[in-house]
Write a protein that holds these residues in place. Structure first.
Motif, PDB file in Angstrom:
ATOM      1  N   GLU A   1      -9.901  -4.749  -9.838  1.00 51.51           N
ATOM      2  CA  GLU A   1     -10.179  -3.556  -9.031  1.00 51.51           C
ATOM      3  C   GLU A   1      -9.161  -3.487  -7.905  1.00 51.51           C
ATOM      4  O   GLU A   1      -8.718  -4.513  -7.392  1.00 51.51           O
ATOM      5  CB  GLU A   1     -11.591  -3.598  -8.445  1.00 51.51           C
ATOM      6  N   THR A   2      -8.826  -2.272  -7.529  1.00 48.59           N
ATOM      7  CA  THR A   2      -7.954  -2.040  -6.389  1.00 48.59           C
ATOM      8  C   THR A   2      -8.238  -0.644  -5.866  1.00 48.59           C
ATOM      9  O   THR A   2      -8.820   0.178  -6.579  1.00 48.59           O
ATOM     10  CB  THR A   2      -6.463  -2.194  -6.783  1.00 48.59           C
ATOM     11  N   THR A   3      -7.861  -0.374  -4.635  1.00 45.34           N
ATOM     12  CA  THR A   3      -7.955   0.989  -4.126  1.00 45.34           C
ATOM     13  C   THR A   3      -6.545   1.504  -3.884  1.00 45.34           C
ATOM     14  O   THR A   3      -5.658   0.759  -3.459  1.00 45.34           O
ATOM     15  CB  THR A   3      -8.792   1.082  -2.825  1.00 45.34           C
ATOM     16  N   ILE A   4      -6.374   2.799  -4.173  1.00 43.56           N
ATOM     17  CA  ILE A   4      -5.056   3.429  -4.071  1.00 43.56           C
ATOM     18  C   ILE A   4      -5.239   4.846  -3.522  1.00 43.56           C
ATOM     19  O   ILE A   4      -6.144   5.561  -3.959  1.00 43.56           O
ATOM     20  CB  ILE A   4      -4.360   3.515  -5.453  1.00 43.56           C
ATOM     21  N   THR A   5      -4.369   5.241  -2.609  1.00 43.17           N
ATOM     22  CA  THR A   5      -4.401   6.621  -2.141  1.00 43.17           C
ATOM     23  C   THR A   5      -3.835   7.522  -3.242  1.00 43.17           C
ATOM     24  O   THR A   5      -3.008   7.081  -4.042  1.00 43.17           O
ATOM     25  CB  THR A   5      -3.590   6.808  -0.842  1.00 43.17           C
ATOM     26  N   PRO A   6      -4.282   8.786  -3.298  1.00 43.74           N
ATOM     27  CA  PRO A   6      -3.848   9.670  -4.388  1.00 43.74           C
ATOM     28  C   PRO A   6      -2.336   9.842  -4.512  1.00 43.74           C
ATOM     29  O   PRO A   6      -1.822  10.032  -5.615  1.00 43.74           O
ATOM     30  CB  PRO A   6      -4.501  11.011  -4.038  1.00 43.74           C
ATOM     31  N   ASP A   7      -1.598   9.735  -3.406  1.00 42.84           N
ATOM     32  CA  ASP A   7      -0.158   9.995  -3.442  1.00 42.84           C
ATOM     33  C   ASP A   7       0.708   8.752  -3.654  1.00 42.84           C
ATOM     34  O   ASP A   7       1.930   8.852  -3.685  1.00 42.84           O
ATOM     35  CB  ASP A   7       0.281  10.696  -2.156  1.00 42.84           C
ATOM     36  N   ASN A   8       0.089   7.593  -3.847  1.00 46.46           N
ATOM     37  CA  ASN A   8       0.871   6.368  -4.030  1.00 46.46           C
ATOM     38  C   ASN A   8       1.211   6.202  -5.511  1.00 46.46           C
ATOM     39  O   ASN A   8       0.615   5.414  -6.237  1.00 46.46           O
ATOM     40  CB  ASN A   8       0.108   5.152  -3.496  1.00 46.46           C
ATOM     41  N   GLU A   9       2.208   6.963  -5.944  1.00 45.10           N
ATOM     42  CA  GLU A   9       2.577   7.003  -7.361  1.00 45.10           C
ATOM     43  C   GLU A   9       3.054   5.651  -7.885  1.00 45.10           C
ATOM     44  O   GLU A   9       2.798   5.308  -9.041  1.00 45.10           O
ATOM     45  CB  GLU A   9       3.651   8.066  -7.579  1.00 45.10           C
ATOM     46  N   ALA A  10       3.719   4.871  -7.049  1.00 44.92           N
ATOM     47  CA  ALA A  10       4.204   3.563  -7.497  1.00 44.92           C
ATOM     48  C   ALA A  10       3.040   2.650  -7.871  1.00 44.92           C
ATOM     49  O   ALA A  10       3.077   1.983  -8.916  1.00 44.92           O
ATOM     50  CB  ALA A  10       5.065   2.922  -6.417  1.00 44.92           C
ATOM     51  N   SER A  11       2.001   2.629  -7.045  1.00 45.01           N
ATOM     52  CA  SER A  11       0.842   1.779  -7.351  1.00 45.01           C
ATOM     53  C   SER A  11       0.096   2.276  -8.578  1.00 45.01           C
ATOM     54  O   SER A  11      -0.280   1.479  -9.448  1.00 45.01           O
ATOM     55  CB  SER A  11      -0.115   1.714  -6.159  1.00 45.01           C
ATOM     56  N   TRP A  12      -0.135   3.576  -8.657  1.00 44.75           N
ATOM     57  CA  TRP A  12      -0.802   4.125  -9.839  1.00 44.75           C
ATOM     58  C   TRP A  12      -0.027   3.754 -11.094  1.00 44.75           C
ATOM     59  O   TRP A  12      -0.598   3.304 -12.095  1.00 44.75           O
ATOM     60  CB  TRP A  12      -0.945   5.644  -9.745  1.00 44.75           C
TER      61      TRP A  12
END
Length: 179
Positions: free
Chosen positions: A122-133
């Motif tokens: 599990e991780t949390t990611i902001t919608p605009d962090n395309e690199a993490s997604w």
């Protein structure tokens, strides 16, 4: 403590080697500096980084290249979710990007005995962090792991509008041997 692993890819074309290892207390200040150089990551206190490098060392990984800390994943196993690795932050310095380092670091953590019972990431990611997604989805896709996502921390409700929504990305279930 685990033995140090060295990634020897591309030795022939003189690309510097990247060593993956369990972090140590001396990495706390170095981690703080790395995070500050990896925008848009949220900076924590140096003390928090010291705790990541000591209390949570078994579920974190440090990546060194030419003596510099160029990558770090901080994670932990939540007390009430013993089958889950929660990835707090992934940092890769710009000089080590484009080599799949983040995915290699994540696989390194999952290979450790401390993660023997892990079936979910599990991780949390902001919608605009395309690199993490992109990194997490690519990691899951390559291993045929299912994913799901939803808003975990709402901008208005949890951050008083001072921070973007944080979406929870859940990968799994999976067999650790296939991770």
């Amino acid at each position: 403590m685990l033995a140090e692993k060295t990634d020897t890819q591309q030795d022939q074309d003189s690309t510097p080697q990247i060593a993956l290892r369990t972090p140590e207390s001396q990495d706390g200040a170095r981690l703080h500096k790395l995070i500050s150089e990896c925008k848009p990551l949220d900076e924590n206190s140096t003390y928090c980084n010291l705790l990541q490098c000591t209390h949570f060392a078994d579920t974190c990984v440090a990546a060194e290249m030419d003596g510099d800390l160029v990558g770090f994943i901080s994670g932990y196993i939540p007390p009430k979710q013993q089958n889950t690795l929660f990835v707090w932050q992934v940092a890769v310095h710009e000089k080590a990007r484009g080599q799949g380092l983040a995915k290699r670091m994540l696989a390194e953590i999952l290979s450790r005995d401390e993660c023997a019972n892990v079936q979910f990431i599990e991780t949390t990611i902001t919608p605009d962090n395309e690199a993490s997604w992109g990194m997490f989805r690519s990691f899951a896709y390559a291993r045929r792991m299912p994913t799901e996502q939803f808003i975990l921390f709402d901008s208005r409700l949890h951050f008083s509008g001072e921070h973007k929504d944080e979406h929870l990305l859940r990968i799994g279930p999976f067999n650790r041997d296939n991770a």
